[in-house]
Scaffold this motif. Structure first.
Motif, mmCIF file in Angstrom:
data_model
loop_
_atom_site.group_PDB
_atom_site.id
_atom_site.type_symbol
_atom_site.label_atom_id
_atom_site.label_comp_id
_atom_site.label_asym_id
_atom_site.label_seq_id
_atom_site.Cartn_x
_atom_site.Cartn_y
_atom_site.Cartn_z
ATOM 1 N N PHE A 251 -3.993 -66.134 13.228
ATOM 2 C CA PHE A 251 -5.419 -65.985 13.460
ATOM 3 C C PHE A 251 -6.196 -66.072 12.136
ATOM 4 C CE2 PHE A 251 -9.219 -63.355 14.248
ATOM 5 C CZ PHE A 251 -9.788 -64.117 15.253
ATOM 6 N N THR A 252 -5.717 -65.418 11.095
ATOM 7 C CA THR A 252 -6.375 -65.446 9.790
ATOM 8 C C THR A 252 -6.345 -66.862 9.211
ATOM 9 O OG1 THR A 252 -5.692 -63.173 9.404
ATOM 10 C CG2 THR A 252 -6.401 -64.435 7.491
ATOM 11 N N ARG B 180 0.820 -55.237 5.723
ATOM 12 C CA ARG B 180 1.634 -56.309 6.283
ATOM 13 C C ARG B 180 0.974 -56.821 7.528
ATOM 14 N NH1 ARG B 180 7.929 -55.717 5.664
ATOM 15 N NH2 ARG B 180 7.664 -57.689 4.695
ATOM 16 N N MET B 181 1.066 -58.155 7.723
ATOM 17 C CA MET B 181 0.513 -58.765 8.919
ATOM 18 C C MET B 181 1.635 -59.162 9.841
ATOM 19 S SD MET B 181 -2.326 -61.513 7.945
ATOM 20 C CE MET B 181 -2.995 -61.415 6.347
ATOM 21 N N ASN B 182 1.326 -59.051 11.104
ATOM 22 C CA ASN B 182 2.320 -59.584 12.024
ATOM 23 C C ASN B 182 2.024 -61.068 12.203
ATOM 24 O OD1 ASN B 182 0.334 -59.936 13.980
ATOM 25 N ND2 ASN B 182 0.749 -57.967 14.971
ATOM 26 N N ARG B 183 2.819 -61.721 12.949
ATOM 27 C CA ARG B 183 2.733 -63.173 13.092
ATOM 28 C C ARG B 183 1.413 -63.601 13.719
ATOM 29 N NH1 ARG B 183 6.942 -66.958 16.433
ATOM 30 N NH2 ARG B 183 5.904 -68.897 15.878
ATOM 31 N N THR B 184 0.929 -62.951 14.697
ATOM 32 C CA THR B 184 -0.316 -63.285 15.381
ATOM 33 C C THR B 184 -1.506 -63.121 14.443
ATOM 34 O OG1 THR B 184 0.660 -62.489 17.442
ATOM 35 C CG2 THR B 184 -1.715 -62.784 17.411
ATOM 36 N N GLU B 185 -1.527 -62.035 13.675
ATOM 37 C CA GLU B 185 -2.618 -61.832 12.723
ATOM 38 C C GLU B 185 -2.629 -62.932 11.654
ATOM 39 O OE1 GLU B 185 -1.625 -57.939 11.397
ATOM 40 O OE2 GLU B 185 -3.043 -56.968 12.767
ATOM 41 N N PHE B 186 -1.442 -63.322 11.195
ATOM 42 C CA PHE B 186 -1.345 -64.376 10.185
ATOM 43 C C PHE B 186 -1.891 -65.711 10.720
ATOM 44 C CE2 PHE B 186 1.069 -67.889 8.248
ATOM 45 C CZ PHE B 186 0.654 -67.726 6.937
#
Length: 115
Positions: free
Chosen positions: A15-16, A7-13
């Protein structure tokens, strides 16, 4: 969290997504650069096309002038031919009349010599 997977958190999403969009932009820009690099028309080619276009235009004008001249010449020759044919017909008619008169004169002389 064994059953949940990755699962990704909002910041990782975010950034990706930003990285994916940036890579897509770079690929698009590179493709555009390649297309323009290989399809670019040089100034020499443009000048050559312009010269060919001018020569074609001049050739078409010359052709049109030649066609006009030939049409005028054909009309003149047709007129001249009609006049010559009319003169020939008149000359042939005059020759027929002269032959007829000569035949009448010959008959008359023969009658005068016989009588």
């Amino acid at each position: 969290m064994p059953g949940k997977g990755l699962r990704m958190n909002r910041t990782e999403f975010i950034f990706t997504t930003a990285i994916i969009l940036f890579v897509a932009f770079c690929v698009g820009w590179f493709a555009n650069w390649l297309v323009h690099r290989f399809t670019r028309v040089s100034q020499a080619d443009v000048n050559e096309l312009e010269r060919m276009s001018q020569e074609l235009h001049e050739a078409e004008e010359t052709r049109d002038q030649a066609i006009t001249y030939l049409q005028q010449r054909e009309a003149e020759l047709t007129n001249q031919l009609a006049q010559t044919e009319a003169e020939l017909a008149a000359a042939m008619e005059g020759l027929r009349e002269a032959r007829h008169e000569a035949e009448e004169m010959r008959s008359y002389v023969e009658r005068m010599n016989a009588g």
